[in-house]
Design a protein around this motif. Structure first.
Motif, PDB file in Angstrom:
ATOM      1  N   ILE A 269      70.515 -94.505  -9.610  1.00 20.37           N
ATOM      2  CA  ILE A 269      71.096 -95.863 -10.213  1.00 20.37           C
ATOM      3  C   ILE A 269      71.532 -95.700 -11.577  1.00 20.37           C
ATOM      4  O   ILE A 269      70.631 -95.432 -12.321  1.00 20.37           O
ATOM      5  CB  ILE A 269      70.256 -97.151  -9.771  1.00 20.37           C
ATOM      6  CG1 ILE A 269      69.889 -97.176  -8.552  1.00 20.37           C
ATOM      7  CG2 ILE A 269      71.078 -98.349 -10.133  1.00 20.37           C
ATOM      8  CD1 ILE A 269      70.773 -97.418  -7.257  1.00 20.37           C
ATOM      9  N   ARG A 277      70.429-102.969 -13.236  1.00 23.85           N
ATOM     10  CA  ARG A 277      69.858-101.918 -12.402  1.00 23.85           C
ATOM     11  C   ARG A 277      68.311-102.286 -12.171  1.00 23.85           C
ATOM     12  O   ARG A 277      67.913-102.337 -11.030  1.00 23.85           O
ATOM     13  CB  ARG A 277      69.744-100.655 -13.219  1.00 23.85           C
ATOM     14  CG  ARG A 277      71.184 -99.855 -13.463  1.00 23.85           C
ATOM     15  CD  ARG A 277      70.872 -98.777 -14.415  1.00 23.85           C
ATOM     16  NE  ARG A 277      70.620 -99.358 -15.827  1.00 23.85           N
ATOM     17  CZ  ARG A 277      70.029 -98.554 -16.845  1.00 23.85           C
ATOM     18  NH1 ARG A 277      70.023 -97.330 -16.673  1.00 23.85           N
ATOM     19  NH2 ARG A 277      69.411 -98.786 -17.756  1.00 23.85           N
ATOM     20  N   SER A 278      67.511-102.719 -13.019  1.00 27.92           N
ATOM     21  CA  SER A 278      66.340-103.344 -13.041  1.00 27.92           C
ATOM     22  C   SER A 278      66.249-104.517 -11.846  1.00 27.92           C
ATOM     23  O   SER A 278      65.259-104.530 -11.134  1.00 27.92           O
ATOM     24  CB  SER A 278      65.469-103.625 -14.239  1.00 27.92           C
ATOM     25  OG  SER A 278      65.342-102.296 -14.994  1.00 27.92           O
ATOM     26  N   ASP A 405      61.926 -97.227 -11.800  1.00 26.66           N
ATOM     27  CA  ASP A 405      62.793 -97.595 -12.793  1.00 26.66           C
ATOM     28  C   ASP A 405      62.338 -96.961 -14.057  1.00 26.66           C
ATOM     29  O   ASP A 405      61.368 -97.173 -14.540  1.00 26.66           O
ATOM     30  CB  ASP A 405      62.419 -99.237 -12.932  1.00 26.66           C
ATOM     31  CG  ASP A 405      63.490 -99.718 -13.565  1.00 26.66           C
ATOM     32  OD1 ASP A 405      64.247 -98.974 -14.472  1.00 26.66           O
ATOM     33  OD2 ASP A 405      63.455-101.156 -14.044  1.00 26.66           O
ATOM     34  N   ILE A 437      66.242 -95.112 -10.933  1.00 24.98           N
ATOM     35  CA  ILE A 437      66.885 -95.878 -11.871  1.00 24.98           C
ATOM     36  C   ILE A 437      66.597 -95.012 -13.605  1.00 24.98           C
ATOM     37  O   ILE A 437      65.622 -94.995 -13.927  1.00 24.98           O
ATOM     38  CB  ILE A 437      66.449 -97.244 -11.952  1.00 24.98           C
ATOM     39  CG1 ILE A 437      66.684 -97.993 -11.009  1.00 24.98           C
ATOM     40  CG2 ILE A 437      67.527 -97.829 -13.201  1.00 24.98           C
ATOM     41  CD1 ILE A 437      66.257 -99.476 -10.839  1.00 24.98           C
ATOM     42  N   MET A 454      76.306 -99.317 -11.721  1.00 27.18           N
ATOM     43  CA  MET A 454      76.225-100.496 -12.202  1.00 27.18           C
ATOM     44  C   MET A 454      77.005-101.043 -13.163  1.00 27.18           C
ATOM     45  O   MET A 454      76.860-100.388 -14.319  1.00 27.18           O
ATOM     46  CB  MET A 454      74.852-101.431 -11.817  1.00 27.18           C
ATOM     47  CG  MET A 454      74.367-100.972 -10.502  1.00 27.18           C
ATOM     48  SD  MET A 454      72.776-102.062 -10.128  1.00 27.18           S
ATOM     49  CE  MET A 454      73.377-103.545 -10.232  1.00 27.18           C
TER      50      MET A 454
END
Length: 485
Positions: A269, A277-278, A405, A437, A454
């Motif tokens: 991501i 994203r998170s 993440d 991510i 994103m």
């Protein structure tokens, strides 16, 4: 065990010397020697040609050496002025604190560093942020006549803007003839700031080279013994079944998110800070409640806003801020590792320590967790090993999907390599689906089988491994005014 062996180097006045190495390479031990916490068992330390011996930090301070640690040493119940001049408060008549002089000299320092509007001499330090606390430590070093100032991972808690301000200050100090030692795992900072680079590995000095022209790949090879490109070997695309299907998911933060993740696949991501994203990860995991759409694991829909249901379905989530959102800092490694599997470490409804040790010892060995004991506090670990504790927690579960993440934020190159190896094993050998991510382009491109990008809380583009490149990802990541509206 000997922490350092035959380390010899110099740092010149008006020079920034970068000190790099993996966790355990000896950087922290070297700093403790410089600031008088440890004494060398052999060899000597010289300051401006004079051999010195330090029995305590005060001796190092008097010799003009200051170490600014990752967690600044600030007394919260004292004022800005008192913290800056701690141990060297101006006095009159030999005994009485000279408040007027203290306030005047503090105000002059604040103005010199350009933060007179941000801090006040009489301001209490209890509520200050990381960058402000760090500034106080720097001013303390400068006012005390610091000739050598060492910065230990100074940007780990700073924003990009605060980091750039710190760089300006370090360059100003260099221009004033102060010698700087700069320790960081962030290699772009090293190449941007340093005049020379000293590399440690396993307590040995493996190279001392000019920073001009040196590449991140060269530094990595010296630190870990292999090239950066070797960390990301070629992968075969996964043809596993779909384990996660997100369809038209909306939360308060993201909109119309649809994606699939297959068993044995790494889905990257990408996007800029604030892209969502998170928030996407938290929507899948149930931290954020869905307002529309579905999240399905192996064909079964998960209830909205229910992290327990996500865990029961086999989803694990390692958030970006592990200290705030993942770890219980007052607890031990073992206690942190078994949080999500009470049924596996219980006997007749009570916690069974022997079961916990048997389960976590096996996983932590596989993870190559470096700790004195599983009963050690989690705060005693390096950033890389703290991340391994978070991953150990999820590997203790019956995992199908792992969301990571920023998995290597705040982690040195060697620990990154171990985490990359783990991700490959989880996908290739155990068939997990992994979502990564990452803000680091080499990491995103090197790990991922597919990448979605994103912006403005929406997915703007998707790329196969073959089609993904930095330019295409960045172009997709830049928000467009019409979309933001």
């Amino acid at each position: 065990m000997q922490a350092l062996t035959d380390i010899s180097f110099d740092v010149k006045l008006g020079e920034v010397l970068a000190l790099v190495g993996e966790n355990g390479a000896g950087k922290s031990t070297l700093m403790r020697l410089l600031e008088g916490v440890f004494a060398p068992t052999r060899g000597e330390i010289q300051v401006e040609g004079r051999t010195v011996e330090f029995s305590q930090p005060r001796d190092a301070h008097q010799a003009g050496i200051r170490v600014i640690h990752q967690e600044p040493e600030i007394v919260p119940d004292l004022t800005v002025a008192e913290n800056i001049f701690a141990g060297d408060l101006p006095r009159k008549a030999g005994h009485f604190l000279d408040w007027k002089r203290l306030m005047r000299e503090t105000a002059a320092l604040l103005k010199k560093f350009g933060i007179e509007r941000e801090l006040h001499p009489r301001q209490m330090c209890g509520g200050l942020g990381p960058a402000q606390r760090q500034m106080i430590e720097i001013m303390r070093a400068v006012q005390a006549g610091g000739r050598l100032v060492a910065f230990d991972e100074p940007t780990s808690s700073l924003t990009d803007e605060e980091t750039q301000r710190l760089f300006t200050i370090i360059r100003d100090l260099r221009g004033q003839g102060v010698a700087i030692i700069y320790i960081s795992h962030r290699l772009p900072e090293i190449t941007a700031l340093a005049d020379r680079v000293v590399v440690l590995r396993d307590g040995l000095l493996v190279d001392d080279l000019p920073a001009e022209g040196v590449t991140e790949s060269q530094i990595t090879r010296l630190m870990v013994g292999r090239e950066l490109s070797e960390m990301f070997p070629d992968r075969k695309s996964s043809d596993g079944s779909v384990v996660l299907k997100v369809d038209a998911m909306n939360t308060e933060h993201v909109h119309d998110i649809s994606l699939e993740l297959r068993a044995g696949e790494v889905l990257g991501i990408g996007g800029l800070i604030g892209a969502g994203r998170s928030e996407l990860a938290k929507g899948i995991f149930g931290f954020h409640r869905r307002t529309a759409g579905t999240v399905m694991v192996n064909g079964t829909e998960l209830p909205s806003g229910d992290t327990a249901a996500a865990i029961a379905a086999g989803i694990g989530f390692a958030p970006e801020d592990r200290k705030e959102e993942a770890l219980l800092l007052m607890q031990t490694i073992l206690e942190n590792s078994v949080l999500c599997v009470p049924e596996k470490v219980s006997s007749r409804g009570f916690y069974d320590r022997r079961k916990a040790l048997a389960l976590i010892s096996q996983i932590s060995t596989k993870m190559r967790l470096k700790a004195s004991s599983l009963d050690a506090p989690v705060t005693s670990l390096s950033g890389g090993n703290q991340q391994k504790v978070v991953l150990t927690r999820w590997l203790a579960c019956d995992l199908k999907i792992l969301i990571l993440d920023e998995p290597t934020r705040g982690i040195d190159v060697g620990a990154r390599s171990e985490i990359y190896d783990l991700i490959r094993k989880l996908t290739d050998q155990e068939g997990l689906g992994v979502i990564v991510i990452s803000s680091e382009m080499p990491e995103l491109l090197g790990l991922s089988d597919r990448i979605v990008v994103m912006a403005d809380g929406r997915i703007r583009a998707a790329f196969s491994r073959e089609d993904a490149n930095e330019e295409a990802i960045m172009q997709a990541a830049i928000p467009h005014g019409s979309a933001a509206a």
